[in-house]
Design a protein around this motif. Structure first.
Motif, PDB file in Angstrom:
ATOM      1  N   ASP B  67       0.766  -1.322  -0.109  1.00  0.00           N
ATOM      2  CA  ASP B  67      -0.088   0.095   0.059  1.00  0.00           C
ATOM      3  C   ASP B  67       0.837   1.214  -0.042  1.00  0.00           C
ATOM      4  O   ASP B  67       0.665   2.452  -0.791  1.00  0.00           O
ATOM      5  CB  ASP B  67      -0.786   0.042   1.328  1.00  0.00           C
ATOM      6  N   VAL B  68       1.763   1.384   0.846  1.00  0.00           N
ATOM      7  CA  VAL B  68       2.752   2.378   0.912  1.00  0.00           C
ATOM      8  C   VAL B  68       4.185   2.111   0.887  1.00  0.00           C
ATOM      9  O   VAL B  68       4.303   0.894   1.568  1.00  0.00           O
ATOM     10  CB  VAL B  68       2.348   3.163   2.496  1.00  0.00           C
ATOM     11  N   VAL B  69       4.818   2.868   0.349  1.00  0.00           N
ATOM     12  CA  VAL B  69       6.405   2.701   0.374  1.00  0.00           C
ATOM     13  C   VAL B  69       7.145   3.639   1.162  1.00  0.00           C
ATOM     14  O   VAL B  69       6.661   4.941   0.953  1.00  0.00           O
ATOM     15  CB  VAL B  69       7.113   2.695  -1.287  1.00  0.00           C
ATOM     16  N   ILE B  70       7.928   3.313   2.045  1.00  0.00           N
ATOM     17  CA  ILE B  70       8.910   4.395   2.592  1.00  0.00           C
ATOM     18  C   ILE B  70      10.275   4.144   2.058  1.00  0.00           C
ATOM     19  O   ILE B  70      10.799   2.854   2.150  1.00  0.00           O
ATOM     20  CB  ILE B  70       8.961   4.309   4.300  1.00  0.00           C
ATOM     21  N   HIS B  71      10.755   5.082   1.313  1.00  0.00           N
ATOM     22  CA  HIS B  71      11.886   4.893   0.616  1.00  0.00           C
ATOM     23  C   HIS B  71      13.124   5.754   1.210  1.00  0.00           C
ATOM     24  O   HIS B  71      13.297   6.907   0.927  1.00  0.00           O
ATOM     25  CB  HIS B  71      11.756   5.453  -1.067  1.00  0.00           C
ATOM     26  N   LEU B  72      13.820   4.797   1.832  1.00  0.00           N
ATOM     27  CA  LEU B  72      15.024   5.337   2.619  1.00  0.00           C
ATOM     28  C   LEU B  72      16.370   4.878   1.863  1.00  0.00           C
ATOM     29  O   LEU B  72      17.391   5.618   2.229  1.00  0.00           O
ATOM     30  CB  LEU B  72      15.108   4.832   3.916  1.00  0.00           C
ATOM     31  N   ALA B  73      16.220   3.799   1.008  1.00  0.00           N
ATOM     32  CA  ALA B  73      17.687   3.353   0.508  1.00  0.00           C
ATOM     33  C   ALA B  73      18.390   4.473  -0.316  1.00  0.00           C
ATOM     34  O   ALA B  73      17.843   5.219  -0.967  1.00  0.00           O
ATOM     35  CB  ALA B  73      17.205   2.033  -0.346  1.00  0.00           C
ATOM     36  N   GLY B  74      19.552   4.340  -0.242  1.00  0.00           N
ATOM     37  CA  GLY B  74      20.654   5.074  -1.063  1.00  0.00           C
ATOM     38  C   GLY B  74      21.861   5.414  -0.365  1.00  0.00           C
ATOM     39  O   GLY B  74      21.931   4.868   0.743  1.00  0.00           O
TER      40      GLY B  74
END
Lengths: 251, 251
Positions: B67-74
């Motif tokens: 449903d929801v993405v929390i995008h922290l990668a990098g």
């Protein structure tokens, strides 16, 4: 001493407009991944380097003894895919700025695009293209790109901001409208709103080369009745005084 | 039905703060290029995918039924080089948004950074870090990144803007301040100005998951007396109600 100007992407349409108007006024070095065509695009009589924007060594070499860089090179297609724009436009622009800093260049004039703010139009068209509309963009608004090409140009502006803030190099980001030769687009309201004539284009780049600037985001269009991009900042900071108006041809 | 949340870069510090506070509240899928460490970072009891952000197939696969993405990668290092940030942060964020659209994800919460606006401080520090200063940033200002990492995060915000405008996906860009556990940085005024406590961090992400949003740029800090980032928008749009203030520990 005549100002030395490096023009990347010299074989394109914007390059032709610039060289047609200013070919005799500066000491030009041209660079393009395509060799000179020999046709009516004003490339003769100038030093010409054939190299791709992804060739970092060639870009660095071409910067030598350059005062001003006009950076047009990149994938110019609004419909360009991500892989192309991240390589040619985003990485390519970073390469140009980094090389310009290392070579002691005074100023970079970066060809940005109206596609950086294309999505401001989505809910406002076609009214936005008409003289009855008061809506204007002036370059202080946050980017709302309408395609991946627009993302890449918005990123180029931010790359320029970083290099200006970090190294004090002069930077002008020109959000170029719809450049056509001779007359404005017919039956295309959007194109008439953001028309840039060849002579106004050359004059605008001339203003950029000669003006003392810090960091600017400037809309590059003629003085069209239909405009929804403000050219006030271009006038104030660069002395831009456009001669053309699409209404003189189409209304 | 419990909201399904994909957390990229789950093994980092922000991920630990989120999972420590919200681990029991949602149906989590974690992804990180490092395998779970098994230490006190709250990764156990959740589905865990080991994959790099550059692995497009793995990212696409991990989006299923989310449903929801929390995008922290990098690459999280402010001093990271261009080659790393263009690959991991710029291209990686584009990959995440494209996969999210294709999988029908409702919302992406993107970990942006204070480094997007770092150069607003250059001529204002250290006064800007003190309660006597009235200067505030609120997210409507143009980016002025202080390093290439900041360029990459500013670009991520613009990528998010494009995907929101184009596909109507909800997007929150969180310009995360200085996240530290237990107490704020000592002898570091800047860090105290932009401190984010672990519990305020978890609460802020909780607000992002549950709120109805279009596109937002939000500063993610605690309610510090020294703050020069406005948290008004976070309060108005997300209902963010921080409990901590670095002044309670340091003044």
């Amino acid at each position: 001493m005549v100002t030395s100007v490096l023009l990347t992407g010299a074989a394109g349409r914007v390059g032709s407009a610039i060289l047609g108007g200013l070919g005799q006024d500066y000491d030009w070095r041209l660079i393009d991944r395509e060799p000179p065509t020999g046709k009516d695009n004003h490339q003769s009589d100038h030093e010409y380097v054939v190299a791709d924007i992804t060739d970092k060594d060639a870009i660095r070499e071409a910067m030598e003894d350059v005062d001003v860089v006009i950076h047009l090179a990149g994938d110019p297609r609004p419909e360009a895919g991500w892989d192309s724009v991240i390589t040619n436009n985003i990485d390519g622009t970073h390469t140009v700025f980094e090389a310009a800093i290392d070579a002691g260049v005074e100023k970079v004039i970066f060809a940005s695009s109206n596609h950086v703010v294309g999505h401001y139009e989505t809910e406002r068209k076609p009214d936005i293209y008409r003289t009855s509309s008061d809506f204007q963009l002036d370059g202080t608004e946050l980017p709302r790109p309408s395609n991946r090409y627009g993302i890449s140009k918005a990123t180029g502006e931010i790359i320029g901001r970083f290099f200006h803030d970090e190294y004090d190099i002069g930077v002008v980001c020109l959000r170029i409208g719809n450049l056509t030769k001779d007359h404005p687009p017919i039956d295309y309201e959007r194109g008439q709103a953001m028309w840039l004539s060849y002579r106004d284009c050359a004059h605008l780049f001339d203003c950029c080369i000669t003006s003392d600037v810090d960091y600017e985001i400037i809309y590059g269009i003629s003085d069209n009745d239909r405009k929804y991009y403000s050219i006030d900042r271009a006038h104030e900071v660069l002395g831009y005084d456009p001669q053309d108006n699409s209404a003189d041809y189409t209304d």
